[in-house]
Design a protein around this motif. Sequence first.
Motif, PDB file in Angstrom:
ATOM      1  N   VAL A  20       0.839  -1.204   0.000  1.00 39.77           N
ATOM      2  CA  VAL A  20       0.000   0.000   0.000  1.00 39.77           C
ATOM      3  C   VAL A  20       0.872   1.252   0.000  1.00 39.77           C
ATOM      4  O   VAL A  20       0.616   2.203  -0.751  1.00 39.77           O
ATOM      5  N   VAL A  21       1.921   1.251   0.817  1.00 35.13           N
ATOM      6  CA  VAL A  21       2.830   2.403   0.863  1.00 35.13           C
ATOM      7  C   VAL A  21       3.501   2.612  -0.487  1.00 35.13           C
ATOM      8  O   VAL A  21       3.592   3.747  -0.979  1.00 35.13           O
ATOM      9  N   LEU A  22       3.967   1.541  -1.115  1.00 31.26           N
ATOM     10  CA  LEU A  22       4.597   1.665  -2.440  1.00 31.26           C
ATOM     11  C   LEU A  22       3.615   2.206  -3.469  1.00 31.26           C
ATOM     12  O   LEU A  22       3.979   3.044  -4.308  1.00 31.26           O
ATOM     13  N   ALA A  23       2.376   1.739  -3.409  1.00 30.51           N
ATOM     14  CA  ALA A  23       1.355   2.239  -4.341  1.00 30.51           C
ATOM     15  C   ALA A  23       1.104   3.727  -4.102  1.00 30.51           C
ATOM     16  O   ALA A  23       0.966   4.502  -5.060  1.00 30.51           O
ATOM     17  N   CYS A  24       1.067   4.129  -2.847  1.00 30.63           N
ATOM     18  CA  CYS A  24       0.870   5.552  -2.518  1.00 30.63           C
ATOM     19  C   CYS A  24       2.037   6.395  -3.023  1.00 30.63           C
ATOM     20  O   CYS A  24       1.830   7.493  -3.555  1.00 30.63           O
ATOM     21  N   GLN A  25       3.253   5.891  -2.857  1.00 27.08           N
ATOM     22  CA  GLN A  25       4.418   6.615  -3.346  1.00 27.08           C
ATOM     23  C   GLN A  25       4.349   6.775  -4.865  1.00 27.08           C
ATOM     24  O   GLN A  25       4.641   7.848  -5.401  1.00 27.08           O
ATOM     25  N   HIS A  26       3.947   5.721  -5.546  1.00 28.08           N
ATOM     26  CA  HIS A  26       3.811   5.803  -7.006  1.00 28.08           C
ATOM     27  C   HIS A  26       2.751   6.832  -7.384  1.00 28.08           C
ATOM     28  O   HIS A  26       2.957   7.663  -8.281  1.00 28.08           O
ATOM     29  N   ASP A  27       1.602   6.783  -6.695  1.00 27.86           N
ATOM     30  CA  ASP A  27       0.535   7.743  -6.975  1.00 27.86           C
ATOM     31  C   ASP A  27       1.000   9.178  -6.734  1.00 27.86           C
ATOM     32  O   ASP A  27       0.636  10.088  -7.478  1.00 27.86           O
ATOM     33  N   MET A  28       1.802   9.384  -5.689  1.00 32.32           N
ATOM     34  CA  MET A  28       2.306  10.728  -5.404  1.00 32.32           C
ATOM     35  C   MET A  28       3.249  11.205  -6.502  1.00 32.32           C
ATOM     36  O   MET A  28       3.227  12.384  -6.874  1.00 32.32           O
ATOM     37  N   LYS A  29       4.064  10.300  -7.063  1.00 32.78           N
ATOM     38  CA  LYS A  29       4.943  10.682  -8.165  1.00 32.78           C
ATOM     39  C   LYS A  29       4.114  11.085  -9.379  1.00 32.78           C
ATOM     40  O   LYS A  29       4.407  12.091 -10.034  1.00 32.78           O
TER      41      LYS A  29
END
Length: 77
Positions: A30-39
């Motif tokens: 979930v954290v990795l997905a959030c980081q990707h979404d933020m990029k």
Amino acid sequence: MTMAEDLDQLKDDVRELKDLLGETNHISHVVLACQHDMKVFSAAMGAVNIALDEMRARVDTTHSIITSRDRVEACVS
């Protein structure tokens, strides 16, 4: 406690650790997905800011042209 009870307790503890590890892995995804979404969001905001800067430049140019035209009209009249 008997050895059988200790073994059962150990099995329960191992099961609980596995569950916690699974939850930790899920949270990591979930954290990795959030980081990707933020990029992706940051890139989109960068594009919006560039577009806004271009629009501001056009508005400034248009305003300058209108002001110059008003001055010319004032001089002619």
